[in-house]
Motif scaffolding. Sequence first.
Motif, mmCIF file in Angstrom:
data_model
loop_
_atom_site.group_PDB
_atom_site.id
_atom_site.type_symbol
_atom_site.label_atom_id
_atom_site.label_comp_id
_atom_site.label_asym_id
_atom_site.label_seq_id
_atom_site.Cartn_x
_atom_site.Cartn_y
_atom_site.Cartn_z
ATOM 1 N N ALA A 35 67.711 33.999 25.406
ATOM 2 C CA ALA A 35 66.566 34.644 24.758
ATOM 3 C C ALA A 35 65.639 33.571 24.205
ATOM 4 C CB ALA A 35 67.024 35.577 23.643
ATOM 5 N N VAL A 36 64.350 33.809 24.351
ATOM 6 C CA VAL A 36 63.317 32.963 23.771
ATOM 7 C C VAL A 36 62.484 33.902 22.918
ATOM 8 C CG1 VAL A 36 61.367 31.426 24.217
ATOM 9 C CG2 VAL A 36 63.326 31.454 25.789
ATOM 10 N N LEU A 37 62.540 33.706 21.600
ATOM 11 C CA LEU A 37 61.966 34.671 20.674
ATOM 12 C C LEU A 37 60.954 34.025 19.737
ATOM 13 C CD1 LEU A 37 65.382 36.245 19.580
ATOM 14 C CD2 LEU A 37 63.931 36.968 21.474
ATOM 15 N N ASP A 38 59.857 34.729 19.533
ATOM 16 C CA ASP A 38 58.858 34.309 18.556
ATOM 17 C C ASP A 38 59.381 34.673 17.169
ATOM 18 O OD1 ASP A 38 56.530 33.476 17.328
ATOM 19 O OD2 ASP A 38 55.307 35.120 18.064
ATOM 20 N N MET A 39 59.109 33.821 16.202
ATOM 21 C CA MET A 39 59.588 34.069 14.838
ATOM 22 C C MET A 39 58.780 35.176 14.160
ATOM 23 S SD MET A 39 61.655 33.195 12.354
ATOM 24 C CE MET A 39 62.240 31.535 12.419
ATOM 25 N N ARG A 40 57.452 35.056 14.166
ATOM 26 C CA ARG A 40 56.612 35.999 13.431
ATOM 27 C C ARG A 40 55.891 36.902 14.402
ATOM 28 N NH1 ARG A 40 52.968 34.402 9.434
ATOM 29 N NH2 ARG A 40 53.548 36.352 8.520
ATOM 30 N N LEU A 41 56.100 38.200 14.233
ATOM 31 C CA LEU A 41 55.494 39.197 15.101
ATOM 32 C C LEU A 41 54.741 40.212 14.255
ATOM 33 C CD1 LEU A 41 58.799 39.314 16.919
ATOM 34 C CD2 LEU A 41 56.713 38.819 18.165
ATOM 35 N N ASP A 42 53.865 40.962 14.891
ATOM 36 C CA ASP A 42 53.072 41.947 14.157
ATOM 37 C C ASP A 42 53.932 42.992 13.462
ATOM 38 O OD1 ASP A 42 50.728 40.697 14.914
ATOM 39 O OD2 ASP A 42 50.425 41.979 16.668
ATOM 40 N N ASP A 43 55.042 43.375 14.076
ATOM 41 C CA ASP A 43 55.859 44.456 13.506
ATOM 42 C C ASP A 43 57.181 43.972 12.921
ATOM 43 O OD1 ASP A 43 57.056 43.846 15.938
ATOM 44 O OD2 ASP A 43 57.594 45.922 16.368
ATOM 45 N N GLY A 44 57.303 42.696 12.638
ATOM 46 C CA GLY A 44 58.542 42.225 12.019
ATOM 47 C C GLY A 44 58.817 40.762 12.303
ATOM 48 N N ASN A 45 60.099 40.431 12.214
ATOM 49 C CA ASN A 45 60.534 39.055 12.323
ATOM 50 C C ASN A 45 61.497 38.902 13.490
ATOM 51 O OD1 ASN A 45 61.914 36.554 11.794
ATOM 52 N ND2 ASN A 45 61.110 36.662 9.716
ATOM 53 N N GLY A 46 61.338 37.847 14.270
ATOM 54 C CA GLY A 46 62.210 37.588 15.408
ATOM 55 C C GLY A 46 63.658 37.364 15.030
ATOM 56 N N LEU A 47 63.928 37.023 13.767
ATOM 57 C CA LEU A 47 65.317 36.828 13.332
ATOM 58 C C LEU A 47 66.137 38.109 13.502
ATOM 59 C CD1 LEU A 47 64.836 34.699 10.097
ATOM 60 C CD2 LEU A 47 65.609 33.925 12.340
ATOM 61 N N LYS A 48 65.489 39.248 13.346
ATOM 62 C CA LYS A 48 66.165 40.529 13.541
ATOM 63 C C LYS A 48 66.673 40.645 14.984
ATOM 64 C CE LYS A 48 65.315 45.490 13.174
ATOM 65 N NZ LYS A 48 64.331 46.530 12.872
ATOM 66 N N ILE A 49 65.879 40.159 15.924
ATOM 67 C CA ILE A 49 66.262 40.229 17.338
ATOM 68 C C ILE A 49 67.330 39.183 17.663
ATOM 69 C CG2 ILE A 49 65.408 40.124 19.713
ATOM 70 C CD1 ILE A 49 64.576 42.628 18.081
ATOM 71 N N VAL A 50 67.304 38.029 16.984
ATOM 72 C CA VAL A 50 68.380 37.043 17.174
ATOM 73 C C VAL A 50 69.711 37.718 16.868
ATOM 74 C CG1 VAL A 50 69.418 34.883 16.363
ATOM 75 C CG2 VAL A 50 66.955 35.040 16.575
ATOM 76 N N GLU A 51 69.767 38.398 15.737
ATOM 77 C CA GLU A 51 71.002 39.075 15.327
ATOM 78 C C GLU A 51 71.394 40.161 16.326
ATOM 79 O OE1 GLU A 51 69.882 40.296 11.405
ATOM 80 O OE2 GLU A 51 69.969 38.246 10.635
ATOM 81 N N SER B 215 69.917 36.121 33.077
ATOM 82 C CA SER B 215 69.060 37.084 32.382
ATOM 83 C C SER B 215 68.507 36.463 31.103
ATOM 84 C CB SER B 215 69.842 38.358 32.060
ATOM 85 O OG SER B 215 70.954 38.064 31.234
ATOM 86 N N LEU B 216 67.216 36.709 30.852
ATOM 87 C CA LEU B 216 66.548 36.111 29.711
ATOM 88 C C LEU B 216 65.571 37.110 29.108
ATOM 89 C CD1 LEU B 216 65.222 32.553 29.352
ATOM 90 C CD2 LEU B 216 63.631 34.419 28.949
ATOM 91 N N LEU B 217 65.621 37.252 27.797
ATOM 92 C CA LEU B 217 64.656 38.077 27.068
ATOM 93 C C LEU B 217 63.619 37.152 26.459
ATOM 94 C CD1 LEU B 217 63.613 40.688 25.728
ATOM 95 C CD2 LEU B 217 65.230 40.249 23.858
ATOM 96 N N LEU B 218 62.339 37.419 26.742
ATOM 97 C CA LEU B 218 61.231 36.644 26.185
ATOM 98 C C LEU B 218 60.437 37.568 25.274
ATOM 99 C CD1 LEU B 218 59.315 34.220 25.961
ATOM 100 C CD2 LEU B 218 58.272 34.956 28.107
ATOM 101 N N LEU B 219 60.415 37.252 23.982
ATOM 102 C CA LEU B 219 59.714 38.063 22.988
ATOM 103 C C LEU B 219 58.607 37.244 22.346
ATOM 104 C CD1 LEU B 219 59.345 40.429 20.969
ATOM 105 C CD2 LEU B 219 61.212 39.436 19.625
ATOM 106 N N ASP B 220 57.376 37.678 22.544
ATOM 107 C CA ASP B 220 56.230 37.040 21.895
ATOM 108 C C ASP B 220 55.086 38.044 21.860
ATOM 109 O OD1 ASP B 220 53.929 35.292 21.252
ATOM 110 O OD2 ASP B 220 55.399 33.706 21.578
ATOM 111 N N ASP B 221 54.370 38.113 20.738
ATOM 112 C CA ASP B 221 53.265 39.066 20.630
ATOM 113 C C ASP B 221 51.958 38.512 21.198
ATOM 114 O OD1 ASP B 221 52.932 37.231 18.596
ATOM 115 O OD2 ASP B 221 52.780 38.710 16.984
#
Length: 189
Positions: free
Chosen positions: A65-81, A19-25
């Motif tokens: 998880a593969v997460l973008d750092m900068r998003l329109d509604d916040g920071n990917g670091l929040k999702i890392v945590e 399972s993998l979460l991919l977050l990018d705007d």
Amino acid sequence: MTETLTTIEDRIAALPDRSLLLLDDDQALRTRLGRALESRGFQVTTAGSVAEASDVLRTLSPAYAVLDMRLDDGNGLKIVEAVREKRDDARVVMLTGYGAIATAVAAVKAGAVDYLSKPADADDVVKALLAVGDETPEPPENPMSADRVRWEHIQRVYELCDHNVSETARRLGMHRRTLQRILAKRAPR
């Protein structure tokens, strides 16, 4: 020597949880990278915002998880945590268009195992996700050029200064006209 795609696909197929979460705007990047990761064997769930990723994490505990750092509604670091709270053995790779040492350090402190600059190749992402222990993945096949890194840094400072050319030039220690010429050009490769 680099691994063949078949070997990588075999390693992914042997994983107990794919399972993998991919977050990018960036929808185009999210779609392209999501398909590439699925074709290699991951079970990909995509999200386009911090809020959407938070909703996904209410029901999913991804192993990767593969997460973008900068998003329109916040920071990917929040999702890392949030991913690390759900599953402390999750392997997280951060992606960003703004390759800065400070953000790389913040990502690793938050629990990311690696930090890649956009546009990241799917093979580089997979190598980072599958790296064992303290093993570092091979360097990217096509890293950003020094000119591109410089351009990305200038764009980032310009954005942080609310697109104020004079303030950006002051902070970067360059002449305002020089900065205007750089901003008027296309991004280098």
